[in-house]
Design a protein around this motif. Sequence first.
Motif, PDB file in Angstrom:
ATOM      1  N   MET A   1     129.189 -65.830  18.006  1.00  0.00           N
ATOM      2  CA  MET A   1     128.349 -66.890  18.569  1.00  0.00           C
ATOM      3  C   MET A   1     126.761 -66.548  19.170  1.00  0.00           C
ATOM      4  N   PHE A   2     126.126 -67.307  19.420  1.00  0.00           N
ATOM      5  CA  PHE A   2     124.761 -67.723  19.750  1.00  0.00           C
ATOM      6  C   PHE A   2     124.835 -66.790  22.285  1.00  0.00           C
ATOM      7  N   VAL A   3     124.657 -66.456  22.198  1.00  0.00           N
ATOM      8  CA  VAL A   3     124.862 -65.856  23.725  1.00  0.00           C
ATOM      9  C   VAL A   3     123.180 -65.913  23.826  1.00  0.00           C
ATOM     10  N   LYS A   4     123.240 -66.960  25.072  1.00  0.00           N
ATOM     11  CA  LYS A   4     122.290 -67.679  25.598  1.00  0.00           C
ATOM     12  C   LYS A   4     121.761 -66.266  26.333  1.00  0.00           C
ATOM     13  N   PRO A   5     119.713 -66.294  26.398  1.00  0.00           N
ATOM     14  CA  PRO A   5     119.482 -64.951  27.584  1.00  0.00           C
ATOM     15  C   PRO A   5     119.052 -66.181  28.913  1.00  0.00           C
ATOM     16  N   GLU A   6     118.698 -65.727  29.840  1.00  0.00           N
ATOM     17  CA  GLU A   6     118.588 -65.866  30.629  1.00  0.00           C
ATOM     18  C   GLU A   6     116.994 -65.401  31.417  1.00  0.00           C
ATOM     19  N   PRO A   7     116.118 -66.246  31.952  1.00  0.00           N
ATOM     20  CA  PRO A   7     116.420 -67.685  31.622  1.00  0.00           C
ATOM     21  C   PRO A   7     115.708 -68.145  29.950  1.00  0.00           C
ATOM     22  N   ALA A   8     116.890 -69.677  29.930  1.00  0.00           N
ATOM     23  CA  ALA A   8     116.404 -70.588  29.046  1.00  0.00           C
ATOM     24  C   ALA A   8     115.028 -70.047  27.992  1.00  0.00           C
ATOM     25  N   SER A   9     113.787 -69.984  29.164  1.00  0.00           N
ATOM     26  CA  SER A   9     111.994 -70.139  28.711  1.00  0.00           C
ATOM     27  C   SER A   9     112.164 -68.760  27.547  1.00  0.00           C
ATOM     28  N   ALA A  10     113.035 -67.868  27.929  1.00  0.00           N
ATOM     29  CA  ALA A  10     113.384 -66.926  27.191  1.00  0.00           C
ATOM     30  C   ALA A  10     113.368 -66.473  26.030  1.00  0.00           C
ATOM     31  N   LEU A  11     113.709 -67.638  25.446  1.00  0.00           N
ATOM     32  CA  LEU A  11     114.111 -67.566  23.703  1.00  0.00           C
ATOM     33  C   LEU A  11     113.279 -67.018  23.045  1.00  0.00           C
ATOM     34  N   PHE A  12     111.834 -67.471  23.106  1.00  0.00           N
ATOM     35  CA  PHE A  12     110.852 -67.370  22.124  1.00  0.00           C
ATOM     36  C   PHE A  12     109.234 -67.727  22.488  1.00  0.00           C
ATOM     37  N   ALA A  13     108.502 -67.082  21.667  1.00  0.00           N
ATOM     38  CA  ALA A  13     106.983 -68.119  22.141  1.00  0.00           C
ATOM     39  C   ALA A  13     106.925 -68.134  20.788  1.00  0.00           C
ATOM     40  N   GLY A  14     106.049 -69.350  21.143  1.00  0.00           N
ATOM     41  CA  GLY A  14     106.111 -70.633  20.660  1.00  0.00           C
ATOM     42  C   GLY A  14     106.958 -71.437  19.862  1.00  0.00           C
ATOM     43  N   PRO A  15     106.382 -72.545  19.029  1.00  0.00           N
ATOM     44  CA  PRO A  15     106.792 -73.990  19.206  1.00  0.00           C
ATOM     45  C   PRO A  15     108.832 -73.663  18.055  1.00  0.00           C
ATOM     46  N   TYR A  16     108.384 -72.081  17.454  1.00  0.00           N
ATOM     47  CA  TYR A  16     109.833 -71.997  16.589  1.00  0.00           C
ATOM     48  C   TYR A  16     110.056 -70.493  16.390  1.00  0.00           C
ATOM     49  N   ALA A  17     111.298 -70.461  15.533  1.00  0.00           N
ATOM     50  CA  ALA A  17     111.507 -69.042  15.209  1.00  0.00           C
ATOM     51  C   ALA A  17     112.404 -68.986  14.208  1.00  0.00           C
ATOM     52  N   LEU A  18     112.669 -68.419  13.017  1.00  0.00           N
ATOM     53  CA  LEU A  18     113.322 -68.264  12.595  1.00  0.00           C
ATOM     54  C   LEU A  18     114.243 -67.345  12.153  1.00  0.00           C
ATOM     55  N   ALA A  19     115.849 -68.284  12.324  1.00  0.00           N
ATOM     56  CA  ALA A  19     116.821 -67.436  12.150  1.00  0.00           C
ATOM     57  C   ALA A  19     117.820 -67.859  10.812  1.00  0.00           C
ATOM     58  N   THR A  20     118.842 -66.798  11.189  1.00  0.00           N
ATOM     59  CA  THR A  20     119.983 -66.764  10.134  1.00  0.00           C
ATOM     60  C   THR A  20     120.983 -67.065  10.519  1.00  0.00           C
ATOM     61  N   LEU A  21     121.912 -68.265  10.247  1.00  0.00           N
ATOM     62  CA  LEU A  21     122.835 -68.596  10.872  1.00  0.00           C
ATOM     63  C   LEU A  21     124.496 -68.850  10.202  1.00  0.00           C
ATOM     64  N   ALA A  64     105.362 -71.659   5.844  1.00  0.00           N
ATOM     65  CA  ALA A  64     105.182 -71.518   7.431  1.00  0.00           C
ATOM     66  C   ALA A  64     104.589 -72.803   7.958  1.00  0.00           C
ATOM     67  N   PRO A  65     103.317 -73.518   6.945  1.00  0.00           N
ATOM     68  CA  PRO A  65     103.310 -75.011   7.460  1.00  0.00           C
ATOM     69  C   PRO A  65     104.455 -76.366   7.285  1.00  0.00           C
ATOM     70  N   ARG A  66     105.158 -75.548   6.186  1.00  0.00           N
ATOM     71  CA  ARG A  66     106.188 -77.109   6.293  1.00  0.00           C
ATOM     72  C   ARG A  66     107.124 -76.669   7.675  1.00  0.00           C
ATOM     73  N   LEU A  67     107.117 -76.209   7.974  1.00  0.00           N
ATOM     74  CA  LEU A  67     108.074 -75.334   9.499  1.00  0.00           C
ATOM     75  C   LEU A  67     107.584 -75.563  10.717  1.00  0.00           C
ATOM     76  N   ALA A  68     105.759 -75.525  10.550  1.00  0.00           N
ATOM     77  CA  ALA A  68     105.644 -75.473  11.951  1.00  0.00           C
ATOM     78  C   ALA A  68     106.000 -77.499  12.502  1.00  0.00           C
ATOM     79  N   SER A  69     105.759 -77.858  11.021  1.00  0.00           N
ATOM     80  CA  SER A  69     105.588 -79.256  11.088  1.00  0.00           C
ATOM     81  C   SER A  69     106.878 -79.722  10.947  1.00  0.00           C
ATOM     82  N   LEU A  70     108.239 -79.069  10.230  1.00  0.00           N
ATOM     83  CA  LEU A  70     109.063 -79.543  10.996  1.00  0.00           C
ATOM     84  C   LEU A  70     109.560 -79.082  12.301  1.00  0.00           C
TER      85      LEU A  70
END
Length: 333
Positions: A1-21, A64-70
């Motif tokens: 289960m995802f544990v949300k960091p505090e504050p929410a803005s601390a998720l990561f830098a940039g528009p997206y990240a790559l995860a395995t869920l 990478a370019p396709r992920l940035a577009s998504l």
Amino acid sequence: MFVKPEPASALFAGPYALATLSEPGGPDFPALVTADARALDLRVAFGDPHLTVRGLLDAWDTSAPRLASLATDGGSERRPLTDYRVCAPVEPRQVFQSGANYRQHVIDLHVAHADPADDRSEDERRAEAAEIMDRRAAEDLPYVFIGLPSAITGPYDDVVLPAWADKPDWELEVAAVIGRAAHQVPEEEALEYVAGYTIANDLTDRATVFRRDMPQIGTDWLRSKNAPGFTPLGPWIVPAASIADPGDLRLVLKLNGETMQDESTRDMIFDVARMVSYASQSARLLPGDLVLTGSPAGNGMHWGRLLRDGDVMDGSVTGLGAQRTRCVTEDRS
């Protein structure tokens, strides 16, 4: 289960990240995570039911370019991260680990692991460590060894402390994730081979680092670092383009809420580019491989407090998010 960091803005830098869920009872799958804590199933987006994060890294120049577009496509169907379990973000083929790469950390370890017969003062031993580091930096000889992918676990999974591990310790690190095959690459080009960065906690049993039965052999990294789950990884891979300077990231590890490590990657003896370049001189780095870059001062040996049952470790790195792991002692019966 995802544990949300505090504050929410601390998720990561940039528009997206790559995860395995994964979902309960379902297979792991690659996902694009956005800063609003929502996830897109990339098997659907790429039309490949067998897609993995490592598969995306194998073709990173086109992925990478396709992920940035998504990431900016508001029409893509996304679900809340809380619907999923967050797994280790990638299954590497190879793990390259680094030792003695933070100046203050090396000094602390040099003192902590002093020979009982060494009757010199602590100041003398610290001065010796500083001299050794200066020589290493001048000779451009990082210390890199091999870890096992089987030691990797998720960023929120419990960590089992083996019954034989008498002195289990933490080591929060920045891990570079390789995005292009790299062999004998020069330092000035090394970062071009890095797809992104993630967090690793490279646990170590201090009691088994050195072979006391054969001291002339030196370190035993197999036993001291590679128990199942000894490398919590993630929560995700943040693309290198979103990290302005990997040489200026803050690492913080808290044990049961108390800060134990708090240092900048500026304290590295060898920066990320030098570490990647050095590893590539001997080995061929493959997409998805990890290059762990060492851990700063503040490990358990320094504090005289090693890991035990019930301990909770919270690790965070600027722009890379946060992980939380609970220690569970292996049943000794």
